[in-house]
Motif scaffolding. Structure first.
Motif, mmCIF file in Angstrom:
data_model
loop_
_atom_site.group_PDB
_atom_site.id
_atom_site.type_symbol
_atom_site.label_atom_id
_atom_site.label_comp_id
_atom_site.label_asym_id
_atom_site.label_seq_id
_atom_site.Cartn_x
_atom_site.Cartn_y
_atom_site.Cartn_z
ATOM 1 N N ALA A 42 75.680 -11.281 13.825
ATOM 2 C CA ALA A 42 76.009 -9.967 13.308
ATOM 3 C C ALA A 42 75.739 -9.877 11.810
ATOM 4 C CB ALA A 42 77.463 -9.631 13.600
ATOM 5 N N GLY A 43 75.810 -11.003 11.096
ATOM 6 C CA GLY A 43 75.580 -10.974 9.659
ATOM 7 C C GLY A 43 75.819 -12.324 9.018
ATOM 8 N N TYR A 44 75.606 -12.393 7.726
ATOM 9 C CA TYR A 44 75.834 -13.635 6.979
ATOM 10 C C TYR A 44 76.061 -13.319 5.510
ATOM 11 C CZ TYR A 44 70.981 -13.091 5.528
ATOM 12 O OH TYR A 44 69.818 -12.595 5.009
ATOM 13 N N VAL A 45 76.578 -14.311 4.797
ATOM 14 C CA VAL A 45 76.752 -14.215 3.354
ATOM 15 C C VAL A 45 76.394 -15.568 2.747
ATOM 16 C CG1 VAL A 45 79.221 -14.809 3.411
ATOM 17 C CG2 VAL A 45 78.315 -13.500 1.484
ATOM 18 N N SER A 46 75.718 -15.542 1.594
ATOM 19 C CA SER A 46 75.448 -16.776 0.850
ATOM 20 C C SER A 46 75.971 -16.588 -0.567
ATOM 21 C CB SER A 46 73.957 -17.122 0.858
ATOM 22 O OG SER A 46 73.197 -16.117 0.225
ATOM 23 N N PHE A 47 76.493 -17.660 -1.140
ATOM 24 C CA PHE A 47 77.156 -17.555 -2.438
ATOM 25 C C PHE A 47 77.195 -18.903 -3.115
ATOM 26 C CE2 PHE A 47 80.142 -18.137 0.994
ATOM 27 C CZ PHE A 47 80.929 -19.195 0.564
ATOM 28 N N GLY A 48 77.526 -18.903 -4.402
ATOM 29 C CA GLY A 48 77.639 -20.139 -5.173
ATOM 30 C C GLY A 48 77.865 -19.822 -6.641
ATOM 31 N N ARG A 49 77.432 -20.747 -7.489
ATOM 32 C CA ARG A 49 77.584 -20.592 -8.938
ATOM 33 C C ARG A 49 76.645 -19.482 -9.427
ATOM 34 N NH1 ARG A 49 79.400 -24.408 -12.485
ATOM 35 N NH2 ARG A 49 79.251 -25.938 -10.821
ATOM 36 N N PRO A 85 72.241 -3.751 11.319
ATOM 37 C CA PRO A 85 72.557 -2.324 11.455
ATOM 38 C C PRO A 85 73.494 -1.995 12.617
ATOM 39 C CG PRO A 85 70.255 -2.587 10.895
ATOM 40 C CD PRO A 85 70.805 -3.973 11.141
ATOM 41 N N ALA A 86 73.350 -2.667 13.736
ATOM 42 C CA ALA A 86 74.211 -2.377 14.892
ATOM 43 C C ALA A 86 75.670 -2.736 14.640
ATOM 44 C CB ALA A 86 73.704 -3.130 16.123
ATOM 45 N N HIS A 87 75.926 -3.553 13.620
ATOM 46 C CA HIS A 87 77.288 -4.012 13.323
ATOM 47 C C HIS A 87 77.848 -3.432 12.026
ATOM 48 C CE1 HIS A 87 77.027 -6.744 16.671
ATOM 49 N NE2 HIS A 87 75.865 -7.173 16.202
#
Length: 99
Positions: free
Chosen positions: A1-8, A27-29
């Motif tokens: 359905a989706g994702y997130v990436s993160f850091g410094r 888009p469907a979510h």
């Protein structure tokens, strides 16, 4: 359905220690709360690693993203222009402080 990436934070001239690099919901979510949940998980994990402030960039003409980050309490703290191949696009930086 989706994702997130993160850091410094990769943008050294802005005084935020954490950064959400990318947050995507198919888009469907969209509109079901997944984006908010992904954002909150990223912020909690950044906070757990000592990043009490977070930066996230959005394309300036991406009205849904601009509205999303504004609704979450983000404050526009900067703007930049970035080249994507032969196109040059404006971006806005949103800052978030605290939990």
């Amino acid at each position: 359905a989706g994702y997130v990436s993160f850091g410094r934070n990769r943008t050294r001239h802005l005084p935020f220690t954490g950064e959400i690099f990318e947050l995507y919901v198919a888009p469907a979510h969209q509109g079901l709360g997944f984006g908010r949940r992904l954002f909150n998980v990223a912020r909690r994990k950044l906070l757990a690693h000592g990043h009490s402030s977070t930066l996230v960039w959005a394309l300036a003409d991406n009205e849904p993203a601009i509205g999303f980050y504004s609704a979450l309490g983000g404050v526009v703290i900067g703007e930049a222009r970035e080249n994507f191949g032969d196109r040059s696009l404006d971006r806005r930086a949103f800052g978030f402080v605290g939990a």
